[in-house]
Design a protein around this motif. Structure first.
Motif, PDB file in Angstrom:
ATOM      1  N   LEU A  18      22.089 -11.374  74.492  1.00  0.00           N
ATOM      2  CA  LEU A  18      20.646 -11.566  74.377  1.00  0.00           C
ATOM      3  C   LEU A  18      19.933 -11.323  75.703  1.00  0.00           C
ATOM      4  CD1 LEU A  18      20.647 -14.741  72.104  1.00  0.00           C
ATOM      5  CD2 LEU A  18      19.818 -12.476  71.476  1.00  0.00           C
ATOM      6  N   ALA A  19      20.621 -11.567  76.814  1.00  0.00           N
ATOM      7  CA  ALA A  19      20.000 -11.358  78.121  1.00  0.00           C
ATOM      8  C   ALA A  19      19.981  -9.890  78.523  1.00  0.00           C
ATOM      9  CB  ALA A  19      20.735 -12.176  79.187  1.00  0.00           C
ATOM     10  N   ASP A  20      20.920  -9.101  77.993  1.00  0.00           N
ATOM     11  CA  ASP A  20      21.070  -7.715  78.432  1.00  0.00           C
ATOM     12  C   ASP A  20      20.072  -6.813  77.711  1.00  0.00           C
ATOM     13  OD1 ASP A  20      22.104  -5.432  79.622  1.00  0.00           O
ATOM     14  OD2 ASP A  20      23.526  -5.097  77.991  1.00  0.00           O
ATOM     15  N   LYS A  21      19.139  -6.253  78.471  1.00  0.00           N
ATOM     16  CA  LYS A  21      18.178  -5.290  77.933  1.00  0.00           C
ATOM     17  C   LYS A  21      18.252  -3.967  78.686  1.00  0.00           C
ATOM     18  CE  LYS A  21      14.902  -8.789  76.299  1.00  0.00           C
ATOM     19  NZ  LYS A  21      13.493  -9.267  76.313  1.00  0.00           N
ATOM     20  N   SER A  22      19.393  -3.740  79.355  1.00  0.00           N
ATOM     21  CA  SER A  22      19.540  -2.533  80.170  1.00  0.00           C
ATOM     22  C   SER A  22      19.814  -1.295  79.330  1.00  0.00           C
ATOM     23  CB  SER A  22      20.678  -2.731  81.173  1.00  0.00           C
ATOM     24  OG  SER A  22      21.924  -2.888  80.499  1.00  0.00           O
ATOM     25  N   GLY A  23      20.348  -1.482  78.114  1.00  0.00           N
ATOM     26  CA  GLY A  23      20.692  -0.334  77.287  1.00  0.00           C
ATOM     27  C   GLY A  23      21.968   0.363  77.713  1.00  0.00           C
ATOM     28  N   GLN A  24      22.731  -0.234  78.649  1.00  0.00           N
ATOM     29  CA  GLN A  24      23.949   0.400  79.131  1.00  0.00           C
ATOM     30  C   GLN A  24      25.152   0.131  78.230  1.00  0.00           C
ATOM     31  OE1 GLN A  24      24.509  -0.951  83.155  1.00  0.00           O
ATOM     32  NE2 GLN A  24      22.611  -0.023  83.888  1.00  0.00           N
ATOM     33  N   HIS A  25      25.030  -0.798  77.315  1.00  0.00           N
ATOM     34  CA  HIS A  25      26.080  -1.110  76.351  1.00  0.00           C
ATOM     35  C   HIS A  25      27.398  -1.435  77.055  1.00  0.00           C
ATOM     36  CE1 HIS A  25      23.819   1.256  72.986  1.00  0.00           C
ATOM     37  NE2 HIS A  25      23.173   0.203  73.426  1.00  0.00           N
ATOM     38  N   LYS A  26      27.358  -2.493  77.855  1.00  0.00           N
ATOM     39  CA  LYS A  26      28.568  -2.957  78.521  1.00  0.00           C
ATOM     40  C   LYS A  26      29.548  -3.496  77.485  1.00  0.00           C
ATOM     41  CE  LYS A  26      25.677  -4.407  82.424  1.00  0.00           C
ATOM     42  NZ  LYS A  26      25.201  -5.569  83.215  1.00  0.00           N
ATOM     43  N   PRO A  27      30.845  -3.603  77.834  1.00  0.00           N
ATOM     44  CA  PRO A  27      31.834  -4.144  76.881  1.00  0.00           C
ATOM     45  C   PRO A  27      31.408  -5.521  76.375  1.00  0.00           C
ATOM     46  CG  PRO A  27      32.936  -3.180  78.778  1.00  0.00           C
ATOM     47  CD  PRO A  27      31.470  -3.162  79.092  1.00  0.00           C
ATOM     48  N   LEU A  28      31.600  -5.734  75.080  1.00  0.00           N
ATOM     49  CA  LEU A  28      31.121  -6.961  74.430  1.00  0.00           C
ATOM     50  C   LEU A  28      32.231  -7.603  73.620  1.00  0.00           C
ATOM     51  CD1 LEU A  28      28.705  -8.820  73.552  1.00  0.00           C
ATOM     52  CD2 LEU A  28      28.424  -7.272  71.614  1.00  0.00           C
ATOM     53  N   ALA A  29      32.358  -8.920  73.728  1.00  0.00           N
ATOM     54  CA  ALA A  29      33.279  -9.682  72.870  1.00  0.00           C
ATOM     55  C   ALA A  29      32.569  -9.966  71.551  1.00  0.00           C
ATOM     56  CB  ALA A  29      33.706 -10.976  73.563  1.00  0.00           C
ATOM     57  N   ARG A  30      32.487  -8.960  70.680  1.00  0.00           N
ATOM     58  CA  ARG A  30      31.647  -9.070  69.485  1.00  0.00           C
ATOM     59  C   ARG A  30      32.152 -10.129  68.510  1.00  0.00           C
ATOM     60  NH1 ARG A  30      33.552  -7.564  64.286  1.00  0.00           N
ATOM     61  NH2 ARG A  30      31.691  -6.288  63.879  1.00  0.00           N
TER      62      ARG A  30
ATOM     63  N   GLN B  72      21.984  -1.484  67.926  1.00  0.00           N
ATOM     64  CA  GLN B  72      21.795  -0.535  69.021  1.00  0.00           C
ATOM     65  C   GLN B  72      23.129  -0.102  69.607  1.00  0.00           C
ATOM     66  OE1 GLN B  72      19.098  -2.293  71.849  1.00  0.00           O
ATOM     67  NE2 GLN B  72      17.433  -2.484  70.356  1.00  0.00           N
ATOM     68  N   ARG B  73      24.134  -0.943  69.473  1.00  0.00           N
ATOM     69  CA  ARG B  73      25.472  -0.588  69.927  1.00  0.00           C
ATOM     70  C   ARG B  73      26.264   0.160  68.868  1.00  0.00           C
ATOM     71  NH1 ARG B  73      27.926  -3.560  74.084  1.00  0.00           N
ATOM     72  NH2 ARG B  73      26.445  -4.704  75.370  1.00  0.00           N
ATOM     73  N   GLY B  74      25.657   0.402  67.713  1.00  0.00           N
ATOM     74  CA  GLY B  74      26.351   1.086  66.638  1.00  0.00           C
ATOM     75  C   GLY B  74      27.262   0.204  65.818  1.00  0.00           C
ATOM     76  N   ASP B  75      27.148  -1.112  65.972  1.00  0.00           N
ATOM     77  CA  ASP B  75      28.015  -2.054  65.258  1.00  0.00           C
ATOM     78  C   ASP B  75      27.308  -2.517  63.982  1.00  0.00           C
ATOM     79  OD1 ASP B  75      29.841  -3.906  64.420  1.00  0.00           O
ATOM     80  OD2 ASP B  75      29.768  -5.163  66.218  1.00  0.00           O
ATOM     81  N   ARG B  76      27.349  -1.709  62.956  1.00  0.00           N
ATOM     82  CA  ARG B  76      26.686  -2.047  61.701  1.00  0.00           C
ATOM     83  C   ARG B  76      27.348  -3.237  61.021  1.00  0.00           C
ATOM     84  NH1 ARG B  76      23.408  -0.218  57.735  1.00  0.00           N
ATOM     85  NH2 ARG B  76      24.033  -0.662  55.586  1.00  0.00           N
ATOM     86  N   ASP B  77      28.682  -3.300  61.043  1.00  0.00           N
ATOM     87  CA  ASP B  77      29.381  -4.419  60.408  1.00  0.00           C
ATOM     88  C   ASP B  77      29.011  -5.742  61.086  1.00  0.00           C
ATOM     89  OD1 ASP B  77      30.588  -2.692  58.666  1.00  0.00           O
ATOM     90  OD2 ASP B  77      32.436  -2.493  59.844  1.00  0.00           O
ATOM     91  N   GLY B  78      28.918  -5.728  62.411  1.00  0.00           N
ATOM     92  CA  GLY B  78      28.518  -6.937  63.113  1.00  0.00           C
ATOM     93  C   GLY B  78      27.107  -7.367  62.755  1.00  0.00           C
ATOM     94  N   ALA B  79      26.192  -6.386  62.647  1.00  0.00           N
ATOM     95  CA  ALA B  79      24.815  -6.704  62.269  1.00  0.00           C
ATOM     96  C   ALA B  79      24.755  -7.266  60.849  1.00  0.00           C
ATOM     97  CB  ALA B  79      23.943  -5.464  62.386  1.00  0.00           C
TER      98      ALA B  79
ATOM     99  N   GLU C 242      16.217  -2.936  59.356  1.00  0.00           N
ATOM    100  CA  GLU C 242      16.936  -2.157  60.370  1.00  0.00           C
ATOM    101  C   GLU C 242      18.268  -1.660  59.822  1.00  0.00           C
ATOM    102  OE1 GLU C 242      16.943  -5.034  63.546  1.00  0.00           O
ATOM    103  OE2 GLU C 242      15.449  -3.875  64.647  1.00  0.00           O
ATOM    104  N   LEU C 243      18.910  -2.473  59.011  1.00  0.00           N
ATOM    105  CA  LEU C 243      20.151  -2.017  58.378  1.00  0.00           C
ATOM    106  C   LEU C 243      19.876  -0.861  57.426  1.00  0.00           C
ATOM    107  CD1 LEU C 243      21.830  -5.489  57.742  1.00  0.00           C
ATOM    108  CD2 LEU C 243      22.661  -3.703  59.281  1.00  0.00           C
ATOM    109  N   ASP C 244      18.780  -0.911  56.690  1.00  0.00           N
ATOM    110  CA  ASP C 244      18.419   0.199  55.806  1.00  0.00           C
ATOM    111  C   ASP C 244      18.127   1.464  56.606  1.00  0.00           C
ATOM    112  OD1 ASP C 244      18.727  -1.265  53.500  1.00  0.00           O
ATOM    113  OD2 ASP C 244      16.614  -1.852  53.363  1.00  0.00           O
ATOM    114  N   LEU C 245      17.432   1.319  57.723  1.00  0.00           N
ATOM    115  CA  LEU C 245      17.156   2.485  58.571  1.00  0.00           C
ATOM    116  C   LEU C 245      18.448   3.071  59.108  1.00  0.00           C
ATOM    117  CD1 LEU C 245      14.036   1.306  60.621  1.00  0.00           C
ATOM    118  CD2 LEU C 245      14.094   3.065  58.842  1.00  0.00           C
ATOM    119  N   ASP C 246      19.390   2.203  59.477  1.00  0.00           N
ATOM    120  CA  ASP C 246      20.670   2.689  59.983  1.00  0.00           C
ATOM    121  C   ASP C 246      21.432   3.450  58.905  1.00  0.00           C
ATOM    122  OD1 ASP C 246      22.727   2.548  62.219  1.00  0.00           O
ATOM    123  OD2 ASP C 246      23.864   1.655  60.569  1.00  0.00           O
ATOM    124  N   ALA C 247      21.227   3.071  57.644  1.00  0.00           N
ATOM    125  CA  ALA C 247      21.868   3.765  56.524  1.00  0.00           C
ATOM    126  C   ALA C 247      21.023   4.918  55.999  1.00  0.00           C
ATOM    127  CB  ALA C 247      22.154   2.776  55.394  1.00  0.00           C
TER     128      ALA C 247
END
Length: 707
Positions: free
Chosen positions: A375-387, A415-422, A446-451
């Protein structure tokens, strides 16, 4: 015999969704057993410290010296609840108090004080520790020896006759298994009592258990702490630790807790430090924030840092970020956790977390802190995440936190491409059976837009954009973007609503993105004049700066050059050219359109001065403008070195035209051989043009790295 009733409740408590009524009945019965422990209250007053022992029926007692301290001996077999004694004491008169076997409590003093005792009408016993040395031979300075009985019981010189506040009676069951317990209640039962309340409250907060009865007027204060071992070993049902109220969410969390989500590169913050979902305090449900506010100061009205931090945590739990930050500003520096609490408070209000915050390094920690890093990261760099840790933590949150922060968590995962997580986050938001909130509807859109399901997505976005929620502006931006991406025009009512909403949220950080999307929608619809006028209005009102506005202005002028008729093009384009210079994307389209209308002077004004090596397209355009101005030799100079068909055709045209200037030497009059003339071409006829051409070619060679 102590756990006889507890064992009878096991069948109720092993189900996935238990009856809260049945669970609380068991808790109430256990409470009766725990209540055999006598409560000791305390208070600080000018000149003395007061202890009040709330006996249900005052036993025979003796008070006197034992060793360096004092003991209160009674003939009762109960222990004393000393958990709250030091909660409001800070004067240092009482330094230690502890239970002894056989109904005895021992305490030590840190002052030269005397003891005064009063038997209360409500069967309680009041002990005052008063400043000043005791007189010689004082009754309570005598050494104690022997048991407590009627002959040795101390006589009290005075009785309190003023009105007093009677404590609420503590009733034991009159029948059933718990009625046989009497006063022989083990201390372990207190832990059972608190644990059951904690687990029922957790189920209620997760939305899987409903309460069908009124809570008692007072609930013990406790804090739900995360388990050190999320997969504890199975316990013996006869060992007393077998009572556990557990929801399916807790089971799922335990099953995934053993997985290794990732390996953190840096140090991870302790999980319990930021486990906001476990900060539930049942006193807040019953009494509001009153008790927590009382603890902000001590008896001498001095600020208590711990009280401020505790209330700030409760404010954060209730999503009141600004209020929590105000409280933390009143705390004296010294606790490293204060900065983290402030950062979480900013996240609650959808604010930006400072770059130096430790939260930015927590994304790959496999604990509850990972979600705050996301939630704090707004850099858009997509650092590794413990999803998996993010999803497990979010699923265990109470419903109000899921609804408040869920849309942002789901959006970050998308935004990270993790549709299942969303999708998992969306399902957790909707858990509980209530109507979808605007935030949950936004996640679904947003899920509909992604699909690529634009029809369904736009219907949901229109619903959210019409709401009065904080997601309305973001939904409107996505709605306009979705319609711009389609071939059909943007619905006019959406544009009008977007303009109205932009003015309404002018102080919000979403105002500029919404104004930008509105201008883009007007351009998409071909309403160039309206787009430029609205853009100037937004700049004048401070909604966007020049750096953000110029690309939009350029895009509008490109659309004007490509799609408008001559009347609109000239009436809108010429004033814009005169208003301020054009930037790169719009220069050539407008100049080419003006050249097609045989307006070379206006076209040159659109192009502006040459400040860098021109492209082949611009050189051809400048050659055309030179031909329109009857300067064929200048036109030919722009085309030197170009071999594409259009450039060759223009060179042929230029050579076929006489130069009316009269000061240029014609090719057949040049000295030297014909080979030299053929090599140099007509450029040798004009020394100024030749020098200019050489300089340009040299600059081009330097740019390309050629000799």
């Amino acid at each position: 015999m102590i756990f006889q009733c507890a064992r009878s409740c096991i069948a109720l408590m092993r189900s996935r969704r238990i009856s809260a009524t049945a669970a609380l009945i068991c808790i109430g019965m256990l409470s009766g057993a725990v209540s055999a422990e006598t409560r000791v209250r305390s208070g600080e007053h000018p000149g003395f410290t007061r202890l009040v022992i709330d006996f249900d029926r005052r036993p025979m007692w003796r008070l006197g010296r034992v060793g360096e301290g004092y003991e209160l001996r009674t003939d009762a077999r109960t222990g004393f609840d000393l958990s709250d004694v030091f909660r409001r004491l800070d004067a240092g008169r009482l330094t230690e108090i502890r239970n002894h076997d056989g109904g005895t409590v021992a305490f030590s003093l840190g002052c030269r004080c005397r003891l005064e005792v009063v038997e209360l009408p409500n069967q309680g016993l009041m002990i005052d520790i008063v400043d000043g040395a005791p007189s010689p031979g004082a009754r309570f300075e005598r050494r104690l020896d022997g048991p407590v009985n009627a002959e040795t019981t101390a006589e009290v010189s005075e009785k309190l006759t003023l009105p007093v506040v009677f404590p609420q009676p503590r009733l034991l069951p009159s029948h059933g298994p718990m009625a046989e317990l009497g006063h022989e209640t083990p201390s372990q039962l207190q832990d059972v009592h608190r644990t059951l309340i904690a687990q029922v409250a957790r189920g209620v907060s997760q939305g899987v258990t409903d309460l069908h009865m009124r809570l008692p007027e007072q609930i013990p204060v406790f804090s739900v702490q995360p388990e050190d071992d999320p997969t504890p070993a199975r316990q013996d049902p006869d060992g007393g630790g077998n009572i556990r109220i557990e929801t399916q969410i807790d089971r799922d969390r335990r099953q995934t807790a053993g997985q290794s989500y990732s390996v953190a590169e840096g140090p991870c913050i302790a999980a319990d430090t930021l486990d906001v979902g476990a900060w539930f305090n049942p006193e807040i449900v019953i009494q509001g924030f009153g008790e927590a506010r009382v603890n902000l100061v001590d008896v001498r009205d001095r600020p208590v840092n711990a009280g401020y931090r505790n209330l700030a945590r409760q404010m954060i739990y209730m999503t009141f970020g600004a209020e929590a930050r105000a409280l933390l500003r009143s705390v004296r520096p010294g606790q490293p956790d204060d900065a983290l609490l402030g950062d979480i408070a900013r996240i609650m209000d959808d604010g930006d977390v400072p770059r130096e915050s430790a939260l930015h390094s927590q994304l790959d920690c496999d604990t509850s802190v990972a979600i705050w890093g996301l939630l704090a990261d707004k850099s858009g760099q997509h650092k590794p995440l413990a999803r998996n840790a993010v999803i497990a933590t979010f699923s265990a949150w109470p419903s109000h936190l899921r609804r408040h922060l869920g849309p942002r968590v789901a959006s970050a995962l998308l935004q990270r491409g993790d549709r299942d997580g969303a999708l998992a986050i969306r399902n957790a938001i909707e858990r509980g059976g209530s109507d979808p909130s605007p935030g949950a509807t936004m996640v679904a859109a947003e899920l509909d837009l992604d699909a690529d399901n634009r029809v369904s997505a736009e219907a949901k976005l229109a619903e959210v954009s019409a709401s009065r929620s904080k997601d309305a502006a973001r939904a409107m931006v996505e709605l306009l973007k979705s319609q711009i991406a389609s071939e059909s025009p943007v619905t006019l009512s959406f544009i009008e609503n977007a303009q109205a909403l932009t003015s309404e949220i002018r102080l919000s950080e979403m105002a500029a993105p919404l104004a930008t999307a509105t201008v883009q929608a007007l351009i998409h619809n071909g309403s160039i004049k309206e787009a430029l006028e609205y853009l100037r209005e937004m700049k004048a009102r401070g909604f966007m700066n020049i750096a953000a506005a110029e690309p939009l202005r350029s895009a509008a002028l490109v659309g004007l050059a490509e799609r408008s008729d001559d009347t609109e093009f000239l009436s809108v384009g010429l004033p814009e050219i005169a208003r301020q210079p054009l930037i790169a994307p719009a220069r050539l389209p407008l100049a080419e359109r003006l050249a097609a209308l045989r307006m070379p002077a206006q076209a040159r004004a659109a192009l502006g001065d040459i400040t860098e090596i021109p492209t082949a397209r611009e050189r051809i355009l400048r050659a055309r403008l030179a031909l329109l101005e009857d300067a064929p030799r200048i036109a030919e100079s722009y085309l030197a070195g170009l071999a594409d068909p259009e450039a060759v055709e223009l060179v042929t045209i230029a050579r076929s035209l006489p130069d009316p200037s009269g000061d240029v030497v014609q090719p057949d009059e040049m000295p030297g051989t014909s080979d030299t003339a053929d090599t140099l071409g007509v450029l040798a006829a004009n020394k100024a043009l030749l020098s200019e051409s050489r300089a340009r070619r040299q600059a081009l060679s330097d740019l390309l790295g050629a000799e």
